[in-house]
Design a protein around this motif. Structure first.
Motif, mmCIF file in Angstrom:
data_model
loop_
_atom_site.group_PDB
_atom_site.id
_atom_site.type_symbol
_atom_site.label_atom_id
_atom_site.label_comp_id
_atom_site.label_asym_id
_atom_site.label_seq_id
_atom_site.Cartn_x
_atom_site.Cartn_y
_atom_site.Cartn_z
ATOM 1 N N GLY A 232 41.997 40.422 5.119
ATOM 2 C CA GLY A 232 42.205 38.994 4.904
ATOM 3 C C GLY A 232 41.033 38.183 5.398
ATOM 4 O O GLY A 232 40.010 38.718 5.840
ATOM 5 N N SER A 233 41.168 36.887 5.349
ATOM 6 C CA SER A 233 40.083 35.981 5.727
ATOM 7 C C SER A 233 40.488 35.121 6.915
ATOM 8 O O SER A 233 41.665 34.879 7.166
ATOM 9 C CB SER A 233 39.698 35.081 4.542
ATOM 10 N N CYS A 234 39.465 34.638 7.621
ATOM 11 C CA CYS A 234 39.696 33.809 8.803
ATOM 12 C C CYS A 234 38.519 32.853 8.960
ATOM 13 O O CYS A 234 37.379 33.183 8.605
ATOM 14 C CB CYS A 234 39.823 34.688 10.050
ATOM 15 N N MET A 235 38.799 31.646 9.454
ATOM 16 C CA MET A 235 37.731 30.722 9.821
ATOM 17 C C MET A 235 37.881 30.366 11.285
ATOM 18 O O MET A 235 38.991 30.105 11.764
ATOM 19 C CB MET A 235 37.758 29.451 8.972
ATOM 20 N N VAL A 236 36.772 30.384 12.000
ATOM 21 C CA VAL A 236 36.740 30.027 13.416
ATOM 22 C C VAL A 236 36.088 28.653 13.551
ATOM 23 O O VAL A 236 34.979 28.438 13.057
ATOM 24 C CB VAL A 236 35.944 31.066 14.236
ATOM 25 N N ILE A 237 36.778 27.722 14.212
ATOM 26 C CA ILE A 237 36.246 26.385 14.454
ATOM 27 C C ILE A 237 36.248 26.135 15.957
ATOM 28 O O ILE A 237 37.316 25.941 16.562
ATOM 29 C CB ILE A 237 37.088 25.299 13.750
ATOM 30 N N PRO A 238 35.077 26.162 16.623
ATOM 31 C CA PRO A 238 35.045 25.849 18.058
ATOM 32 C C PRO A 238 35.419 24.390 18.285
ATOM 33 O O PRO A 238 35.058 23.511 17.498
ATOM 34 C CB PRO A 238 33.592 26.133 18.454
ATOM 35 N N ARG A 239 36.135 24.150 19.365
ATOM 36 C CA ARG A 239 36.634 22.813 19.640
ATOM 37 C C ARG A 239 36.163 22.327 21.009
ATOM 38 O O ARG A 239 35.450 23.028 21.736
ATOM 39 C CB ARG A 239 38.161 22.838 19.567
ATOM 40 N N GLU A 240 36.614 21.141 21.388
ATOM 41 C CA GLU A 240 36.241 20.572 22.676
ATOM 42 C C GLU A 240 36.667 21.499 23.816
ATOM 43 O O GLU A 240 37.660 22.218 23.713
ATOM 44 C CB GLU A 240 36.869 19.182 22.846
ATOM 45 N N GLY A 241 35.895 21.489 24.893
ATOM 46 C CA GLY A 241 36.180 22.371 26.016
ATOM 47 C C GLY A 241 36.007 23.826 25.600
ATOM 48 O O GLY A 241 35.045 24.197 24.942
ATOM 49 N N ASP A 242 36.967 24.652 25.983
ATOM 50 C CA ASP A 242 36.932 26.073 25.633
ATOM 51 C C ASP A 242 37.812 26.399 24.441
ATOM 52 O O ASP A 242 37.944 27.560 24.066
ATOM 53 C CB ASP A 242 37.387 26.918 26.829
ATOM 54 N N LYS A 243 38.414 25.371 23.857
ATOM 55 C CA LYS A 243 39.376 25.609 22.782
ATOM 56 C C LYS A 243 38.708 26.059 21.490
ATOM 57 O O LYS A 243 37.533 25.758 21.232
ATOM 58 C CB LYS A 243 40.204 24.355 22.520
ATOM 59 N N VAL A 244 39.483 26.768 20.691
ATOM 60 C CA VAL A 244 39.045 27.241 19.386
ATOM 61 C C VAL A 244 40.207 27.077 18.414
ATOM 62 O O VAL A 244 41.371 27.275 18.788
ATOM 63 C CB VAL A 244 38.615 28.734 19.447
ATOM 64 N N ARG A 245 39.900 26.707 17.193
ATOM 65 C CA ARG A 245 40.909 26.695 16.128
ATOM 66 C C ARG A 245 40.653 27.889 15.216
ATOM 67 O O ARG A 245 39.511 28.164 14.822
ATOM 68 C CB ARG A 245 40.843 25.409 15.316
ATOM 69 N N LEU A 246 41.719 28.596 14.885
ATOM 70 C CA LEU A 246 41.648 29.742 13.979
ATOM 71 C C LEU A 246 42.473 29.451 12.740
ATOM 72 O O LEU A 246 43.661 29.128 12.834
ATOM 73 C CB LEU A 246 42.192 30.999 14.666
ATOM 74 N N TYR A 247 41.829 29.527 11.576
ATOM 75 C CA TYR A 247 42.531 29.480 10.296
ATOM 76 C C TYR A 247 42.698 30.928 9.836
ATOM 77 O O TYR A 247 41.711 31.662 9.717
ATOM 78 C CB TYR A 247 41.726 28.703 9.256
ATOM 79 N N ILE A 248 43.933 31.319 9.565
ATOM 80 C CA ILE A 248 44.227 32.729 9.285
ATOM 81 C C ILE A 248 44.935 32.850 7.942
ATOM 82 O O ILE A 248 45.984 32.219 7.720
ATOM 83 C CB ILE A 248 45.126 33.311 10.395
#
Length: 612
Positions: A232-248
């Motif tokens: 499958g596919s995934c997108m990684v979006i780094p966010r403020e601080g140490d957070k990360v958003r993952l689209y799965i």
């Protein structure tokens, strides 16, 4: 008994589109109210990406500094595809923003609640606030043609219900509005009340989203990542601080309710999403301790059949276009919708422009929304498609994805938004400034202020203050020939029949700078320029004269004429609309071209409302 009130603009919905609209109108002194049925703002999650053009727009309202301070910056994108050993491998990196003229060559990521707070805090300083929880219960629009065409009339009647009122009598209000903006989301109450259809289709692509602080050995976790794997596919979006958003990407069709066609969040868990992402990023590992926010969605790509009703009721943002979030366009498109609308409403309410100006909101923004959907259709298919492997030669190759990613860079960044020719976007004399596309935003350039050699960014000299900026490229004012041409131009501008005299006046006998702001840009060197050589009419204040030269530090400036393609001997006049987009370029001597342009939509009447 319901209370009654009048308002110039009533905004329904306090998401990014509504807050942008309320902030811009309040800043211009408009009598505006914004209501929302949610008891509080978004605490976490939702939209999170701000594109380069939107940063420029926020800067024009004085809001970008806080965004840049609080948000994360994405400068690099990394691409992963199936490797020879069954897992994924990095196949390349590229700049996240490929638009060459971007003032801010990166994206900013920050959760929607924090972005909304930037607007809310600025509104608070202006004595304004979102009224909540308030729910609209009915809306009526007059069918009287004369009333609809009179900007002083209040043809829209909205019934509001305060959901936390102490008693039934105090819970209802009838608001008579000159204009209503429906910024109330994808399931817009305003849109449905007027029977506006959403045109388009729903895809079969199902995605999950997680906001978390990951523990991982994945090396590009702080870059934007596009990952195609055989799982499958995934997108990684780094966010403020140490957070990360993952689209799965999810393949489970059972998460869709067959009766409604919508995804059912109850049919999937965060553990389900985590197991999916662990498979996708092998051989790398990932674990999370806590999930701040999550959701699942099915990609829909739709555009409303119309964006306004009789140019009195407008819809904006998700109310008029929906698409996948992975290109980071949703919140950006939404805020830029109302950025486009704000100055038009201000000009109507102040009596500066004919009400027909409002037709160009739908003309410009619906075409953009359609282009966005067409792009999103291609991007989503590539993103959600199976990757090319030895066994699947028909899959999506890294080269094809990267080419699409870079080809549409101007569009996704917002830098390449191009409004079609119209009354307010006249391309007749484009050849006078071939490097400055009419219908696009003013390309950033550093100028040197003539009296004190202080460098300035041209975009900062064109703030979103509802004024048209008249940029006068005079050429070399030290040249006697150019000086004589400049004097003739100033005399023509000062005549009673010129647009400045006809539309600039807000009081009898006054050439008002409330409507226009003149900036003179000379091709003279800073060491020899005398700003007093510029005719007095073309320098309403000493801070309005600039030269196109290199800064004292020799690190910026000196490229405006060459970048825009303006001949240093011929010169030109460039009109920048209040939203920062180039409206027309005209020959330096020909004030008549400018007179005709402004006559197409402006009015000499300046007492249409108390805001004049």
């Amino acid at each position: 008994m319901s209370t009654k009130s009048n308002v110039d603009v009533l905004i329904i919905g306090a998401g990014p589109a509504g807050l942008m609209c309320a902030h811009g109108l309040a800043r211009a002194g408009v009598n505006v109210r914004i209501v929302d049925q949610r008891p509080s703002m978004v605490p976490a999650g939702q939209a999170d990406g701000i594109q380069p053009r939107t940063i420029e727009v926020l800067q024009s309202y004085g809001l970008a500094e806080r965004l840049l301070r609080e948000g994360n910056q994405m400068h690099m994108a990394a691409f992963y595809n199936p490797g020879p050993n069954g897992g994924i491998e990095r196949t390349g990196r590229a700049p996240d923003v490929t638009a060459s003229t971007a003032r801010y060559p990166f994206e900013v990521t920050l959760h929607q609640g924090a972005i909304e707070s930037i607007f809310l805090d600025s509104l608070y300083l202006m004595g304004r606030a979102v009224e909540r929880p308030i729910k609209p219960t009915s809306i009526e629009l007059s069918q009287n043609e004369a009333e609809l065409r009179d900007p002083r009339a209040y043809p829209v009647k909205v019934h509001l219900k305060r959901l936390n009122a102490a008693d039934e009598q105090s819970s209802t209000e009838i608001v008579n509005a000159r204009f209503v903006v429906g910024a109330d989301g994808a399931h817009s109450w305003v849109r449905k009340n007027f029977g506006i259809q959403m045109e388009g289709e729903q895809t079969e692509y199902i995605w999950g989203v997680i906001d978390t602080v990951p523990e991982t050995n994945f090396p590009d976790i702080r870059n934007r990542c596009v990952i195609h794997s055989e799982s499958g596919s995934c997108m990684v979006i780094p966010r403020e601080g140490d957070k990360v958003r993952l689209y799965i990407q999810l393949s489970d069709k059972q998460v869709v309710d067959s009766a409604t066609g919508r995804v059912d969040k109850g049919r999937v868990s965060t553990d389900h999403l985590l197991q999916a992402v662990k498979k996708i990023i092998k051989p790398y590992t990932i674990d999370v301790r806590e999930i701040e926010w999550w959701t699942i969605y099915i990609i829909g790509q739709r555009v409303a059949s119309k964006f306004s009703i009789h140019d009195r009721v407008f819809i904006a943002g998700d109310a008029c276009h929906t698409h996948s979030p992975k290109a980071g366009q949703g919140m950006n498109a939404s805020m830029n919708d109302t950025h486009n609308l704000i100055w038009k409403l201000v000009h109507i309410l102040r009596g500066w422009a004919d009400i027909s100006l409002l037709k160009f909101y739908e003309f410009e923004r619906r075409k953009y929304a359609q282009d966005l959907i067409n792009f999103d259709r291609q991007f989503s298919a590539l993103f959600s498609g199976k990757p090319r492997t030895q066994e699947n030669q028909d899959g999506v190759s890294h080269e094809r994805f990267l080419e699409t990613f870079q080809t549409f860079g101007g569009f996704t960044s917002g830098i390449g938004i191009h409004y079609a020719p119209s009354t307010i976007t006249d391309v007749t004399y484009q050849f006078l400034a071939p490097g400055l596309p009419i219908g696009q935003r003013i390309i950033p350039q550093i100028l040197i202020r003539a009296p004190d050699s202080r460098p300035y960014e041209l975009q900062d000299l064109c703030p979103a203050d509802a004024k048209f900026k008249i940029l006068i490229f005079l050429g070399d004012i030290a040249d006697p020939v150019q000086a004589e041409r400049a004097q003739k131009f100033a005399e023509a501008l000062g005549k009673p029949g010129s647009f400045l005299s006809k539309y600039g006046r807000t009081k009898p006998g006054m050439v008002g700078w409330k409507v226009f702001d003149l900036l003179t840009i000379c091709a003279t060197r800073k060491e020899v320029v005398n700003y007093l050589d510029v005719p007095a009419f073309l320098r309403p204040h000493w801070t309005k004269v600039f030269v196109d030269d290199v800064s004292i530090a020799l690190n910026a400036g000196g490229r405006a004429y060459s970048t825009y393609g303006i001949d240093r001997n011929a010169g030109a006049t460039v009109v920048v609309r209040p939203d920062g987009y180039v409206g027309i370029v005209a020959p330096l001597e020909d004030v008549g071209v400018l007179n005709t342009y402004f006559a197409g939509f402006m009015t000499q009447r300046s007492t249409a409302s108390s805001h004049s």
